[in-house]
Write a protein that holds these residues in place. Structure first.
Motif, short mmCIF file in Angstrom:
data_model
loop_
_atom_site.label_atom_id
_atom_site.label_comp_id
_atom_site.label_asym_id
_atom_site.label_seq_id
_atom_site.Cartn_x
_atom_site.Cartn_y
_atom_site.Cartn_z
N GLY A 308 0.65 -1.30 0.05
CA GLY A 308 0.10 -0.08 0.01
C GLY A 308 0.88 1.07 -0.04
N ARG A 309 0.65 2.32 0.75
CA ARG A 309 1.26 3.42 0.88
C ARG A 309 2.66 3.52 1.53
N VAL A 310 2.62 2.54 2.45
CA VAL A 310 4.00 2.21 3.19
C VAL A 310 5.09 1.66 2.29
N GLU A 311 6.04 2.28 1.98
CA GLU A 311 7.26 1.53 1.43
C GLU A 311 8.23 1.14 2.13
N ASP A 312 8.76 1.87 3.14
CA ASP A 312 9.50 1.38 4.27
C ASP A 312 8.97 0.64 5.47
N LEU A 313 8.78 -0.53 5.04
CA LEU A 313 7.96 -1.75 6.09
C LEU A 313 8.87 -1.73 7.29
N GLU A 314 10.26 -1.87 7.14
CA GLU A 314 11.03 -2.01 8.54
C GLU A 314 10.87 -0.79 9.12
N GLY A 315 10.92 0.33 8.64
CA GLY A 315 10.75 1.81 9.37
C GLY A 315 9.47 1.99 10.12
N GLN A 316 8.49 1.12 9.48
CA GLN A 316 7.24 1.38 10.20
C GLN A 316 6.96 0.36 11.68
N LEU A 317 8.09 -0.54 11.72
CA LEU A 317 7.80 -1.43 12.80
C LEU A 317 7.57 -0.77 14.22
N PRO A 318 8.48 0.25 14.46
CA PRO A 318 8.34 0.68 15.73
C PRO A 318 6.75 1.33 16.05
N ALA A 319 6.17 1.82 15.04
CA ALA A 319 4.88 2.33 15.36
C ALA A 319 3.99 1.08 15.33
N VAL A 320 4.14 -0.12 14.74
CA VAL A 320 3.30 -1.34 14.86
C VAL A 320 3.56 -1.75 16.25
N PHE A 321 4.67 -2.25 16.68
CA PHE A 321 5.04 -2.58 18.06
C PHE A 321 4.53 -1.76 19.29
N GLU A 322 4.43 -0.46 19.02
CA GLU A 322 3.97 0.52 19.97
C GLU A 322 2.53 0.46 20.19
N ALA A 323 1.82 0.21 19.10
CA ALA A 323 0.35 0.06 18.97
C ALA A 323 -0.12 -1.25 19.42
N TYR A 332 8.62 -10.27 4.17
CA TYR A 332 8.92 -11.11 3.03
C TYR A 332 10.16 -10.47 2.19
N GLY A 333 10.76 -9.43 2.64
CA GLY A 333 11.84 -8.89 1.74
C GLY A 333 11.36 -8.56 0.41
N LYS A 334 10.27 -8.15 0.19
CA LYS A 334 9.86 -7.93 -1.25
C LYS A 334 9.68 -6.45 -1.30
N ALA A 335 10.08 -5.93 -2.62
CA ALA A 335 9.50 -4.47 -2.94
C ALA A 335 8.26 -4.35 -2.78
N VAL A 336 7.65 -3.12 -2.35
CA VAL A 336 6.30 -2.86 -2.26
C VAL A 336 5.80 -2.49 -3.51
N GLU A 337 4.51 -3.27 -3.93
CA GLU A 337 3.83 -2.90 -4.93
C GLU A 337 2.37 -3.02 -4.76
N PRO A 338 1.50 -2.23 -5.28
CA PRO A 338 0.13 -2.29 -4.75
C PRO A 338 -0.68 -3.68 -4.82
N GLY A 339 -0.93 -4.00 -3.79
CA GLY A 339 -1.65 -5.44 -3.67
C GLY A 339 -0.81 -6.72 -3.85
N ARG A 340 0.30 -6.49 -3.54
CA ARG A 340 1.42 -7.59 -3.57
C ARG A 340 1.70 -7.93 -2.12
N LYS A 341 1.65 -9.34 -1.84
CA LYS A 341 1.86 -9.91 -0.78
C LYS A 341 3.35 -9.52 -0.07
N VAL A 342 3.38 -8.84 0.88
CA VAL A 342 4.81 -8.40 1.31
C VAL A 342 5.16 -8.70 2.59
N GLY A 343 4.11 -9.31 3.36
CA GLY A 343 4.26 -9.86 4.76
C GLY A 343 2.85 -10.31 5.25
N HIS A 344 3.12 -10.66 6.62
CA HIS A 344 1.71 -10.63 7.37
C HIS A 344 1.99 -10.67 8.75
N VAL A 345 0.98 -10.39 9.52
CA VAL A 345 0.82 -10.21 10.93
C VAL A 345 -0.17 -11.07 11.54
#
Length: 369
Positions: A308-323, A332-345
């Motif tokens: 989606g809009r977030v391109e730096d997934l690793e950089g977003q981790l602090p916000a995820v774990f705080e929330a 998954y170590g993949k480049a972010v593209e719209p609708g592409r599976k790039v990870g899971h929670v």
């Protein structure tokens, strides 16, 4: 020496490596490129093409067992590997039914397994004779909504036939929801069944999975698990098998798809089960005793992270774990593209509403910030 060769460098192979480390198994990877998802974490890696026999042979050298991140290796190459002493698991005789939907439907129908009404179609007239509305599917190569067309009017079939692929038509099932029954099976027949889960789709792609499926009639859950065991046994599947099912509005189950590998609907098991699907897949193909599949908590919810809009997934981790401090994030170590599976929670817990809300919140922060 490699113990297990893995063909395909996607996220499924990447997550196999996590389990291989604990089991002391060494994986050798045949990857599509030097920096694909699994190649980032499996050091014993060869770049090659899964349709080229010499590349497969190079990956299998020194490995007694060959397994897969996907189902697309040509059957004749699998037979050649088997003849050379590298046991493909699942074998070509089983994998055919995950590679070709026409073969799958024919075999399951022969077995008396409940399926949607279906037929091979070659022309728009065939589709009209079959009856509308219908779903057209390519017999080979389709996934995540690709190679699938919903046909309500005759002209809706034009794109499907222009693809040039062999097609089957299936009835458009009036289903309540989609379920998935997963089992692991060893060569000698030992089987372990996982809880039947609910799979929720968005645009033809799995969006989230709830384990176990909420409010599922215990008799239907037992029937779904027994069906998966029967399919695995009669097709001689070794490794993980996912039987994707429709639960119909009138309380039946119909087989939608088969996958003979770890599957998106089983990702919850990494954090939510005693033994993950990836560990049991490796135990099965290496012919080791299987691990218990029991859930660790009453509920597990897995939400896919689709680009989606977030391109730096690793950089977003602090916000995820705080929330959501207890969220388990798998990237998954993949480049972010719209609708592409790039990870899971995944989030586990005792209250389904809270678990679902927290999993969605964590994944949403990785998708949209």
């Amino acid at each position: 020496m490699a113990r297990v060769a893995v063909i395909g460098g996607g996220q499924l192979a990447r997550m196999m490596q996590q389990s291989a480390i604990g089991l002391g198994l060494r994986l050798r990877l045949l990857a599509e490129g030097p920096d694909v998802s699994a190649a980032q974490v499996i050091p014993d890696m060869i770049v090659g093409d899964h349709t080229v026999l010499t590349d497969l042979e190079a990956a299998a050298e020194g490995a007694a067992v060959v397994t897969f991140d996907h189902e697309h290796v040509p059957p004749e190459h699998l037979r050649a590997l088997a003849a050379a002493g590298h046991a493909p698991r699942p074998g070509p005789h089983a994998l055919l039914y995950a590679q070709d939907k026409g073969e799958m439907r024919s075999r399951l129908t022969e077995m008396g397994v409940p399926c949607p009404r279906w037929a091979f179609v070659a022309t728009a007239a065939d589709v009209a004779e079959f009856g509308l509305p219908a779903v057209l599917k390519t017999t080979r190569g389709g996934y995540d909504g690709k190679g699938v067309w919903v046909v309500r009017e005759p002209e809706d079939a034009e794109d499907a036939f222009s693809s040039g692929a062999q097609l089957i038509a299936e009835e458009l099932v009036d289903f309540r929801r989609e379920l998935s029954a997963q089992i692991a099976r060893r060569p000698g027949g030992e089987v372990v069944a996982y809880p039947v889960v609910e799979s929720r789709q968005a645009g033809g792609v799995c969006a989230e999975v709830v384990a176990p499926a909420p409010d599922l009639d215990p008799a239907l859950a037992e029937a779904a698990a027994a069906l998966a065991v029967r399919v695995a046994t009669e097709l001689d599947v070794v490794g993980m098998l996912a039987v994707e099912l429709f639960e119909t509005a009138d309380g039946r189950i119909l087989v939608n798809e088969l996958a003979m590998r770890p599957h998106n609907t089983g990702h919850w098991s990494i954090d939510g089960a005693v033994t993950s699907q990836f560990e049991n897949h490796l135990r099965a193909v290496a012919d080791l005793p299987l691990g218990p599949s029991a859930p660790l908590r009453p509920w597990s919810v897995m939400v896919n992270v689709l680009g989606g809009r977030v391109e730096d997934l690793e950089g977003q981790l602090p916000a995820v774990f705080e929330a959501v401090p207890h969220a388990k994030v798998h990237l998954y170590g993949k480049a972010v593209e719209p609708g592409r599976k790039v990870g899971h929670v995944t989030v586990v817990g005792d209250d389904l509403d809270a678990v679902l809300a927290n999993a969605r919140r964590a994944a949403g922060l990785l998708v949209d910030g």
